[in-house]
Motif scaffolding. Structure first.
Motif, mmCIF file in Angstrom:
data_model
loop_
_atom_site.group_PDB
_atom_site.id
_atom_site.type_symbol
_atom_site.label_atom_id
_atom_site.label_comp_id
_atom_site.label_asym_id
_atom_site.label_seq_id
_atom_site.Cartn_x
_atom_site.Cartn_y
_atom_site.Cartn_z
ATOM 1 N N ILE A 104 0.840 -1.205 0.000
ATOM 2 C CA ILE A 104 0.000 0.000 0.000
ATOM 3 C C ILE A 104 0.871 1.250 0.000
ATOM 4 C CG2 ILE A 104 -1.768 1.304 1.261
ATOM 5 C CD1 ILE A 104 -2.648 -1.468 2.437
ATOM 6 N N GLU A 105 1.908 1.259 0.837
ATOM 7 C CA GLU A 105 2.783 2.430 0.902
ATOM 8 C C GLU A 105 3.556 2.620 -0.404
ATOM 9 O OE1 GLU A 105 3.614 3.449 5.503
ATOM 10 O OE2 GLU A 105 4.985 1.971 4.638
ATOM 11 N N PRO A 110 3.847 7.101 2.534
ATOM 12 C CA PRO A 110 3.797 6.733 3.951
ATOM 13 C C PRO A 110 2.400 6.871 4.556
ATOM 14 C CG PRO A 110 5.695 8.138 3.508
ATOM 15 C CD PRO A 110 4.853 8.139 2.260
ATOM 16 N N LEU A 111 2.081 5.909 5.429
ATOM 17 C CA LEU A 111 0.795 5.881 6.125
ATOM 18 C C LEU A 111 0.987 6.186 7.601
ATOM 19 C CD1 LEU A 111 -0.481 2.503 4.637
ATOM 20 C CD2 LEU A 111 -1.337 4.776 4.022
ATOM 21 N N HIS A 112 -0.073 6.710 8.226
ATOM 22 C CA HIS A 112 -0.139 6.796 9.689
ATOM 23 C C HIS A 112 -0.820 5.520 10.171
ATOM 24 C CE1 HIS A 112 1.172 10.825 9.158
ATOM 25 N NE2 HIS A 112 0.009 11.319 8.791
ATOM 26 N N ARG A 173 -6.742 -2.269 -3.976
ATOM 27 C CA ARG A 173 -6.054 -2.473 -5.255
ATOM 28 C C ARG A 173 -4.642 -3.023 -5.026
ATOM 29 N NH1 ARG A 173 -7.184 2.280 -7.082
ATOM 30 N NH2 ARG A 173 -5.231 3.281 -6.464
ATOM 31 N N ALA A 174 -3.966 -2.493 -4.013
ATOM 32 C CA ALA A 174 -2.572 -2.873 -3.789
ATOM 33 C C ALA A 174 -2.420 -4.161 -2.995
ATOM 34 C CB ALA A 174 -1.846 -1.740 -3.055
ATOM 35 N N ALA A 175 -3.348 -4.415 -2.068
ATOM 36 C CA ALA A 175 -3.111 -5.501 -1.111
ATOM 37 C C ALA A 175 -4.330 -6.373 -0.855
ATOM 38 C CB ALA A 175 -2.627 -4.904 0.221
ATOM 39 N N GLY A 176 -5.334 -6.291 -1.730
ATOM 40 C CA GLY A 176 -6.562 -7.057 -1.523
ATOM 41 C C GLY A 176 -6.379 -8.562 -1.527
ATOM 42 N N GLY A 177 -5.266 -9.032 -2.060
ATOM 43 C CA GLY A 177 -4.999 -10.467 -2.026
ATOM 44 C C GLY A 177 -4.365 -10.942 -0.736
#
Length: 270
Positions: A104-105, A110-112, A173-177
């Motif tokens: 995702i990142e 970057p995420l919080h 989209r990035a990590a749904g699997g």
């Protein structure tokens, strides 16, 4: 038990908490309490189904005098409120979660981060920049490695620029699997064990009561309630609900501030 015997057309009432059963001050109105009491007196069971983990839910259930089953942690936990006991708990695979976060990142930057630890007294860990909704207790952390030292039910993610809908879409989209992505409220996008939803926990709790999807009316307000609506015989969206939930609801009622649950239950009670 037949409808004629109960005087109420459903054997199970499933209610979300925030934005649904609870008003903005986290209280439940007297009218809604009385409507739920009347429905349960008519033979229906009431199950709270919330994204909150048990430590963030228990005080509300105790205040309601609620002693039945509750589904907490977005379906991860089935909790017996009367016995203050955790009956089932599903944890997040931390290795998969780490891969999901990295993916995702890589897409959005970057995420919080925050995370909910497993257990009756599991802490919610909150990292730099993460904005906690309301006044719920949380434990700050600065070293990201602290996230991974104990079992987790979920990870919360926020982004400095993206809206909740945009972030949830990008995460899927990035990590749904690798993880399930749920949008549970303002500022609340969650990464959950793959395949887990409110419907998962609700079906487990209902089975313990000998009840089925066909017996169930469900109330909610956010996209994380969509699987619960798909599982239940009838889904009722609050007037304040997210558009995605309204689109799949069988009915729309008044808002959580205007006793929307009570309005429907009183009508069904006749």
């Amino acid at each position: 038990m037949s409808q004629a015997a109960t005087g109420f057309p459903y054997k199970l009432i499933a209610t979300d908490l925030d934005g649904t059963l609870l008003r903005s001050d986290e209280s439940v109105s007297q009218r809604t309490r009385e409507a739920l009491a009347a429905a349960t007196a008519a033979g229906a069971a009431h199950i709270v189904v919330t994204g909150r983990a048990v430590p963030w839910t228990r005080h509300i259930l105790d205040d309601l005098g609620y002693d039945g089953l509750a589904v907490c942690g977005q379906g991860a936990q089935v909790y017996h409120a009367g016995e203050h006991r955790l009956l089932t708990s599903v944890t997040l695979d931390r290795q998969l979660a780490g891969v999901a976060l990295a993916k995702i990142e890589a897409e959005v930057g970057p995420l919080h981060l925050a995370a909910s630890r497993d257990g009756l007294d599991g802490e919610v860990l909150v990292g730099p920049g993460y904005a906690v909704t309301g006044t719920l207790p949380a434990t700050p952390f600065t070293d990201a490695s602290d996230l991974w030292v104990a079992p987790l039910n979920k990870i919360y993610i926020q982004h400095p620029q993206l809206s909740d809908d945009e972030l949830a879409e990008a995460a899927r989209r990035a990590a749904g699997g690798f993880v399930n992505v749920a949008m549970a409220g303002e500022g609340i996008v969650e990464l959950l064990p793959l395949g887990l939803s409110k419907a998962t926990g609700l079906s487990l709790a209902a089975r313990r009561l000998g009840l089925k999807a066909a017996d169930t009316i469900a109330f909610g307000d956010m996209p994380n309630d969509i699987p619960m609506f798909a599982w239940a015989a009838r889904g009722v969206a609050m007037a304040n609900a997210h558009g995605e939930l309204k689109a799949v609801a069988d009915e729309e009622t008044l808002s959580n501030e205007a006793d929307g649950i009570a309005v429907v239950l009183e009508r069904l009670l006749g």
